[in-house]
Write a protein that holds these residues in place. Structure first.
Motif, PDB file in Angstrom:
ATOM      1  N   THR A  56       3.297   2.932  18.339  1.00 29.92           N
ATOM      2  CA  THR A  56       2.921   1.584  18.780  1.00 29.92           C
ATOM      3  C   THR A  56       1.935   0.907  17.842  1.00 29.92           C
ATOM      4  O   THR A  56       1.583  -0.245  18.055  1.00 29.92           O
ATOM      5  CB  THR A  56       2.331   1.637  20.212  1.00 29.92           C
ATOM      6  N   GLU A  57       1.447   1.620  16.831  1.00 30.63           N
ATOM      7  CA  GLU A  57       0.471   1.032  15.897  1.00 30.63           C
ATOM      8  C   GLU A  57       0.993   1.178  14.474  1.00 30.63           C
ATOM      9  O   GLU A  57       1.673   2.158  14.153  1.00 30.63           O
ATOM     10  CB  GLU A  57      -0.897   1.744  15.990  1.00 30.63           C
ATOM     11  N   ASP A  58       0.636   0.211  13.618  1.00 31.16           N
ATOM     12  CA  ASP A  58       0.975   0.371  12.207  1.00 31.16           C
ATOM     13  C   ASP A  58      -0.072   1.278  11.557  1.00 31.16           C
ATOM     14  O   ASP A  58      -1.036   1.716  12.195  1.00 31.16           O
ATOM     15  CB  ASP A  58       1.081  -0.990  11.508  1.00 31.16           C
ATOM     16  N   GLU A  59       0.125   1.568  10.270  1.00 25.68           N
ATOM     17  CA  GLU A  59      -0.720   2.572   9.619  1.00 25.68           C
ATOM     18  C   GLU A  59      -2.195   2.150   9.597  1.00 25.68           C
ATOM     19  O   GLU A  59      -3.088   2.975   9.798  1.00 25.68           O
ATOM     20  CB  GLU A  59      -0.218   2.822   8.199  1.00 25.68           C
ATOM     21  N   GLU A  60      -2.429   0.863   9.361  1.00 24.24           N
ATOM     22  CA  GLU A  60      -3.813   0.377   9.308  1.00 24.24           C
ATOM     23  C   GLU A  60      -4.510   0.570  10.668  1.00 24.24           C
ATOM     24  O   GLU A  60      -5.634   1.036  10.748  1.00 24.24           O
ATOM     25  CB  GLU A  60      -3.805  -1.104   8.925  1.00 24.24           C
ATOM     26  N   GLU A  61      -3.781   0.224  11.734  1.00 20.88           N
ATOM     27  CA  GLU A  61      -4.354   0.367  13.078  1.00 20.88           C
ATOM     28  C   GLU A  61      -4.550   1.847  13.427  1.00 20.88           C
ATOM     29  O   GLU A  61      -5.544   2.226  14.059  1.00 20.88           O
ATOM     30  CB  GLU A  61      -3.451  -0.335  14.094  1.00 20.88           C
ATOM     31  N   ARG A  62      -3.608   2.685  12.997  1.00 20.45           N
ATOM     32  CA  ARG A  62      -3.763   4.126  13.271  1.00 20.45           C
ATOM     33  C   ARG A  62      -5.022   4.655  12.588  1.00 20.45           C
ATOM     34  O   ARG A  62      -5.797   5.415  13.165  1.00 20.45           O
ATOM     35  CB  ARG A  62      -2.535   4.906  12.784  1.00 20.45           C
ATOM     36  N   ALA A  63      -5.242   4.220  11.348  1.00 18.31           N
ATOM     37  CA  ALA A  63      -6.426   4.683  10.610  1.00 18.31           C
ATOM     38  C   ALA A  63      -7.691   4.216  11.321  1.00 18.31           C
ATOM     39  O   ALA A  63      -8.668   4.963  11.448  1.00 18.31           O
ATOM     40  CB  ALA A  63      -6.380   4.159   9.180  1.00 18.31           C
ATOM     41  N   ARG A  64      -7.665   2.965  11.799  1.00 24.79           N
ATOM     42  CA  ARG A  64      -8.829   2.426  12.513  1.00 24.79           C
ATOM     43  C   ARG A  64      -9.114   3.270  13.760  1.00 24.79           C
ATOM     44  O   ARG A  64     -10.233   3.653  14.036  1.00 24.79           O
ATOM     45  CB  ARG A  64      -8.513   0.977  12.920  1.00 24.79           C
ATOM     46  N   ARG A  65      -8.040   3.584  14.497  1.00 28.40           N
ATOM     47  CA  ARG A  65      -8.199   4.355  15.733  1.00 28.40           C
ATOM     48  C   ARG A  65      -8.677   5.779  15.437  1.00 28.40           C
ATOM     49  O   ARG A  65      -9.475   6.348  16.191  1.00 28.40           O
ATOM     50  CB  ARG A  65      -6.880   4.359  16.527  1.00 28.40           C
ATOM     51  N   LEU A  66      -8.210   6.367  14.358  1.00 28.29           N
ATOM     52  CA  LEU A  66      -8.645   7.742  14.037  1.00 28.29           C
ATOM     53  C   LEU A  66     -10.105   7.773  13.592  1.00 28.29           C
ATOM     54  O   LEU A  66     -10.800   8.767  13.833  1.00 28.29           O
ATOM     55  CB  LEU A  66      -7.720   8.364  12.973  1.00 28.29           C
ATOM     56  N   ARG A  67     -10.566   6.674  13.001  1.00 28.67           N
ATOM     57  CA  ARG A  67     -12.007   6.617  12.662  1.00 28.67           C
ATOM     58  C   ARG A  67     -12.829   6.634  13.964  1.00 28.67           C
ATOM     59  O   ARG A  67     -13.810   7.356  14.076  1.00 28.67           O
ATOM     60  CB  ARG A  67     -12.324   5.358  11.841  1.00 28.67           C
TER      61      ARG A  67
END
Ligand SMILES: Nc1ncnc2c1ncn2[C@@H]1O[C@H](COP(=O)(O)OP(=O)(O)OP(=O)(O)O)[C@@H](O)[C@H]1O
Ligand SMILES: Nc1nc2c(ncn2[C@@H]2O[C@H](COP(=O)(O)O)[C@@H](O)[C@H]2O)c(=O)[nH]1
Length: 268
Positions: A220-231
């Motif tokens: 449900t998230e693109d790569e940029e959003e996934r990286a933000r969420r993992l931070r």
């Protein structure tokens, strides 16, 4: 209100090995105690000579007494769980499965109210207004804050705002119902400040790799959003010791049952 302590969970396990307490594995029980990490858990299991595959209801009497003695020393029973309200917060890193566990509880334990949050984020495909969230614009979110209609609110992942509508929570608690909030770390801290008797539960992934694969697999998230969420996830995981209980979500039904056990314990 009756307080349920870890010692009481142990007694329930002994009285009925098939009960939720009895079928809980000892490592899960230990990890649900405040400030126990994997290292400490493994040291305690070794010290008490308890195999990690053991369930609470399957302990021999010597092991059970050793575990009870260790608990008494670590958290004497009268102070172990001060008076609890029926408000339970479920937090944890992105994609650990909070929403999935909450949905399982909504479906299987209708006696518990699962709060529906307001958010400024756009609906994902399949998300339903009033069921998954109340989707509002920035102006409406500002109004909810200004009118004091939110119990807590936060900007999550440095992106969108999310908040818990106050009225349904207060009504349900007044009616004697248990209420579950599925919110982020900032919100959990606000709830703790507003109601120190709320129970804070942190949901953990079986591993970091599993967490990332759940996030990717959800799609449900693109790569940029996934990286933000993992931070954000790293920050949230570092704060897990602030929570009263920790539950590893390796099975949705098991994790949900453990949350419900805590909800029911707090409601006695
Ligand atoms: N125990 C589990 N085993 C395997 N997959 C799971 C488990 N629990 C949840 N999942 C899957 O992990 C993904 C993330 O779950 P979910 O959306 O509930 O996470 P979340 O914690 O609510 O995330 P976020 O905070 O980002 O909203 C989903 O695809 C879900 O089906
Ligand atoms: N502080 C709050 N956090 C909330 C609330 N409702 C949801 N959340 C958290 O936001 C993230 C992201 O959710 P997503 O649906 O965009 O994936 C997640 O950690 C939720 O727990 C709230 O009312 N207050």
């Amino acid at each position: 209100m009756r307080v349920v302590t870890p010692q009481e969970v142990l007694r329930r396990a002994e009285a009925d090995p098939q009960s939720p307490a009895g079928t809980m594995r000892v490592p899960e029980f230990l990890m649900a105690l405040p400030a126990i990490g994997e290292g400490k858990r493994d040291r305690v299991l070794a010290e008490l000579a308890i195999s990690p595959v053991k369930r609470l209801g399957g302990l021999g009497s010597r092991q059970r007494h050793a575990l009870a003695a260790w608990l008494d020393q670590r958290m004497p029973e009268p102070q172990a769980r001060p008076g609890r309200s029926r408000l339970i917060v479920l937090a944890g890193p992105t994609a650990v499965g909070k929403g999935t566990v909450a949905a399982h509880i909504r479906e299987n334990y209708p006696e518990i109210l699962i709060s529906v949050s307001a958010t400024t984020r756009a609906p994902r495909p399949g998300e339903v207004e009033g069921q998954h969230y109340y989707f509002v614009d920035e102006a409406e979110f500002d109004r909810l804050i200004a009118d004091g209609e939110l119990l807590e609110y936060a900007t999550v992942h440095n992106r969108h705002r999310y908040g818990t509508p106050r009225a349904p929570i207060e009504q349900a608690l007044a009616d004697g119902k248990a209420v579950l909030l599925e919110i982020d770390l900032q919100g959990a801290r606000q709830v703790r400040a507003a109601d120190p008797s709320a129970t804070l539960v942190f949901l953990l992934p079986p591993s970091w790799d599993e967490l990332t694969s759940r996030l990717v697999g959800r799609g449900t998230e693109d790569e940029e959003e996934r990286a933000r969420r993992l931070r954000t996830a790293r920050v949230e995981l570092a704060a897990q010791s602030e929570f009263d209980f920790r539950i590893v979500n390796d099975s949705v039904a098991d994790a949900a049952r453990q949350v419900v056990d805590l909800v029911q314990a707090s409601a006695r």
